[in-house]
Design an enzyme around this catalytic site. Sequence first.
Site, PDB file in Angstrom:
ATOM      1  N   GLY A   1       0.827  -1.201   0.000  1.00 11.57           N
ATOM      2  CA  GLY A   1       0.000   0.000   0.000  1.00 11.57           C
ATOM      3  C   GLY A   1       0.860   1.247   0.000  1.00 11.57           C
ATOM      4  O   GLY A   1       2.062   1.177   0.293  1.00 11.57           O
TER       5      GLY A   1
ATOM      6  N   CYS B   1       5.267  -6.146   1.676  1.00 12.80           N
ATOM      7  CA  CYS B   1       5.628  -4.721   1.690  1.00 12.80           C
ATOM      8  C   CYS B   1       4.928  -4.005   2.859  1.00 12.80           C
ATOM      9  O   CYS B   1       5.286  -4.212   4.000  1.00 12.80           O
ATOM     10  CB  CYS B   1       5.316  -4.076   0.335  1.00 12.80           C
ATOM     11  SG  CYS B   1       6.151  -2.492   0.073  1.00 12.80           S
ATOM     12  N   TYR B   2       3.907  -3.179   2.588  1.00 15.33           N
ATOM     13  CA  TYR B   2       3.197  -2.513   3.682  1.00 15.33           C
ATOM     14  C   TYR B   2       2.634  -3.543   4.656  1.00 15.33           C
ATOM     15  O   TYR B   2       2.609  -3.318   5.875  1.00 15.33           O
ATOM     16  CB  TYR B   2       2.072  -1.640   3.132  1.00 15.33           C
ATOM     17  CG  TYR B   2       1.300  -0.890   4.200  1.00 15.33           C
ATOM     18  CD1 TYR B   2       1.750   0.333   4.682  1.00 15.33           C
ATOM     19  CD2 TYR B   2       0.126  -1.414   4.742  1.00 15.33           C
ATOM     20  CE1 TYR B   2       1.051   1.023   5.668  1.00 15.33           C
ATOM     21  CE2 TYR B   2      -0.580  -0.744   5.723  1.00 15.33           C
ATOM     22  CZ  TYR B   2      -0.113   0.482   6.191  1.00 15.33           C
ATOM     23  OH  TYR B   2      -0.815   1.155   7.163  1.00 15.33           O
TER      24      TYR B   2
ATOM     25  N   HIS C   1       7.973  -7.532  -3.689  1.00 11.86           N
ATOM     26  CA  HIS C   1       6.684  -7.926  -4.270  1.00 11.86           C
ATOM     27  C   HIS C   1       6.837  -9.210  -5.079  1.00 11.86           C
ATOM     28  O   HIS C   1       7.212  -9.172  -6.251  1.00 11.86           O
ATOM     29  CB  HIS C   1       6.142  -6.810  -5.158  1.00 11.86           C
ATOM     30  CG  HIS C   1       5.670  -5.615  -4.397  1.00 11.86           C
ATOM     31  ND1 HIS C   1       4.378  -5.485  -3.925  1.00 11.86           N
ATOM     32  CD2 HIS C   1       6.326  -4.501  -3.997  1.00 11.86           C
ATOM     33  CE1 HIS C   1       4.260  -4.343  -3.279  1.00 11.86           C
ATOM     34  NE2 HIS C   1       5.431  -3.722  -3.303  1.00 11.86           N
TER      35      HIS C   1
ATOM     36  N   GLU D   1       4.515 -10.929  -6.260  1.00 12.35           N
ATOM     37  CA  GLU D   1       3.395 -11.070  -7.185  1.00 12.35           C
ATOM     38  C   GLU D   1       3.648 -10.491  -8.565  1.00 12.35           C
ATOM     39  O   GLU D   1       2.909 -10.786  -9.516  1.00 12.35           O
ATOM     40  CB  GLU D   1       2.129 -10.434  -6.586  1.00 12.35           C
ATOM     41  CG  GLU D   1       2.123  -8.915  -6.496  1.00 12.35           C
ATOM     42  CD  GLU D   1       2.753  -8.358  -5.234  1.00 12.35           C
ATOM     43  OE1 GLU D   1       2.411  -7.225  -4.854  1.00 12.35           O
ATOM     44  OE2 GLU D   1       3.581  -9.055  -4.622  1.00 12.35           O
TER      45      GLU D   1
ATOM     46  N   GLY E   1     -16.560  -7.536 -30.136  1.00 11.44           N
ATOM     47  CA  GLY E   1     -15.774  -8.448 -30.947  1.00 11.44           C
ATOM     48  C   GLY E   1     -14.445  -8.781 -30.316  1.00 11.44           C
ATOM     49  O   GLY E   1     -13.721  -9.647 -30.787  1.00 11.44           O
ATOM     50  N   GLY E   2     -14.100  -8.079 -29.226  1.00 16.21           N
ATOM     51  CA  GLY E   2     -12.886  -8.397 -28.493  1.00 16.21           C
ATOM     52  C   GLY E   2     -13.075  -9.628 -27.630  1.00 16.21           C
ATOM     53  O   GLY E   2     -14.168 -10.196 -27.548  1.00 16.21           O
TER      54      GLY E   2
ATOM     55  N   ASP F   1     -13.053 -10.085 -24.310  1.00 17.47           N
ATOM     56  CA  ASP F   1     -13.874  -9.988 -23.107  1.00 17.47           C
ATOM     57  C   ASP F   1     -15.366 -10.061 -23.413  1.00 17.47           C
ATOM     58  O   ASP F   1     -16.086 -10.876 -22.849  1.00 17.47           O
ATOM     59  CB  ASP F   1     -13.564  -8.683 -22.362  1.00 17.47           C
ATOM     60  CG  ASP F   1     -12.080  -8.516 -22.094  1.00 17.47           C
ATOM     61  OD1 ASP F   1     -11.373  -9.538 -22.045  1.00 17.47           O
ATOM     62  OD2 ASP F   1     -11.626  -7.365 -21.974  1.00 17.47           O
TER      63      ASP F   1
ATOM     64  N   SER G   1     -16.812 -11.077 -26.093  1.00 18.22           N
ATOM     65  CA  SER G   1     -17.139 -12.328 -26.774  1.00 18.22           C
ATOM     66  C   SER G   1     -17.353 -13.451 -25.769  1.00 18.22           C
ATOM     67  O   SER G   1     -18.292 -14.249 -25.889  1.00 18.22           O
ATOM     68  CB  SER G   1     -16.037 -12.707 -27.760  1.00 18.22           C
ATOM     69  OG  SER G   1     -15.891 -11.731 -28.763  1.00 18.22           O
TER      70      SER G   1
ATOM     71  N   LYS H   1      -7.055 -11.232 -17.907  1.00 16.71           N
ATOM     72  CA  LYS H   1      -7.200 -11.562 -19.320  1.00 16.71           C
ATOM     73  C   LYS H   1      -6.873 -13.012 -19.635  1.00 16.71           C
ATOM     74  O   LYS H   1      -7.583 -13.660 -20.405  1.00 16.71           O
ATOM     75  CB  LYS H   1      -6.310 -10.630 -20.154  1.00 16.71           C
ATOM     76  CG  LYS H   1      -6.430 -10.843 -21.649  1.00 16.71           C
ATOM     77  CD  LYS H   1      -7.762 -10.377 -22.207  1.00 16.71           C
ATOM     78  CE  LYS H   1      -7.847  -8.863 -22.229  1.00 16.71           C
ATOM     79  NZ  LYS H   1      -9.082  -8.381 -22.890  1.00 16.71           N
TER      80      LYS H   1
END
Length: 518
Positions: free
Chosen positions: A57, A84-85, A173, A175, A229-230, A232, A234, A374
């Site tokens: 954070g 971290c935080y 980090h 991640e 049409g992308g 997501d 679709s 994604k």
Amino acid sequence: MSTTRETVLILDFGSQYTQLIARRVREQRVYSEIHPYTLALDKIRAIAPKAIILSGGPSSCYEPGAPTVSPEVFALGVPVLGICYGLQLAMKLLGGVVVPAQDREYGRATVRVTRASGLLDGFKVGEDIGVWMSHGDRVEALAPGFEVVADTPSSPFTAVVDRARNIHGVQFHPEVAHTPRGNEIISNFLFKIAGCKPDWTMVSFVDEAVAAIRAKVGDTGKVLCGLSGGVDSSVVAALVHKAIGDRLTCVFVDNGLLRGGERAEVDQIFKQHFKIDLRVVDAEARFLAQLSGVTEPETKRKRIGREFIAVFDEAAHGLGGGFDFLAQGTLYPDVIESVSHKGPSATIKTHHNVGGLPETMKLSLIEPLRELFKDEVRELGAELGLPRHLLWRQPFPGPGLAVRILGEVTKARCDVLRAADAIIDEEIRAAGLYEQIWQSFGVLLPVKSVGVMGDERTYADVIAIRAVHSRDGMTADWVPLPHELLAGMSSRIINEVRGVNRVVYDITSKPPGTIEWE
């Protein structure tokens, strides 16, 4: 939330990387949920997490009013990992000392392993590992019961553990992709420390999402889906169609800000291949009118968002009404970059498909992908039977070319960028790089450049080429495209796109930049 599935609870203290923590956990096939740090202790107990992760954070834990949790979180009998935080807060609450660091650590760093077990099981004592740092404070003294697992010259308590209470912390980090062995560290925490089971898959997600959609829509509800049409939208269309069948109607808005040939491709795929009820709305003039004279990026996005919603509202009425819901492809990165959805994260930019609908629009939202990244969406689409060429289309921003045209958006400028972008797409595909790159596209700059063409002076537009590697859009590195490829794209754009006489290449990573220019 499933009442039977093991859950890793992530408490968010406002880090831009919090969603990445969730993604990395789910990459290990372990279910995770993000909640704000303010989540009450009784609700934490009700979730009955298998493990708890405290995110990073932007705050300093010793400042007045800094985000905090009840010390009882550390006494729940489940493993805790502070990042971290989260590490600094754990030290402060449990009796350690945190102070401002003499030298702020930001970016790549090297950490020395001092204890090859627990989080660093499988590592070697004394070995140096690359990590990503992003902090201005450091732990000055450990809380009672803790010992060092790894250190750096400027941060002697970079990784720590309290074995008796099963509390772990890292100053870096794990991640982010910039910590190359971060997944190993997270895997150690999930499986060797917390004893989680890898039982969360897209197969189970399909079943739960379909059930949730049916429960929300009911037996008679009708859904309108905004189809671009992308990838997501679709996947959303396929998922909702699986849940409610012909009670779904998809609307494709041609706003004049699309890639070349997109309207025809969407029409062909969804009408002919998927047999989904698809209606096409020609709204180019409306959107360009809204953008006339506008150059400020946020104003562009907001105007596009308002017009987008207005078009859908009219489409719903024009189709005879009776629609109750609007399905959208909102993803995790959209949410965290737009609003403080589940914590105090800073707003970077707004997205037209998050933030709710105006009261004048009588449709409720269905956002079945809101908790996915994604690559998860692509996996989900494959599970639903969508074709690979559709699933592996590179991401395209909701506001379309409007955020890749710096300055005023006009039809003429859209046509210039569309033509240049088509060349970039063709050349990237011909080089066999399309699926290896997260995004590759052109940007039309708000400047003109002097050039010489045919022995005559020109004063024309400049196109910037942007290509980035990313795992989920949260961070990104620019791609060192082969010089021959760049030269070929530049030559074609200058020779084939009227009004362009210069091409440049963007070598900015995210952070500090964003993937899109606006």
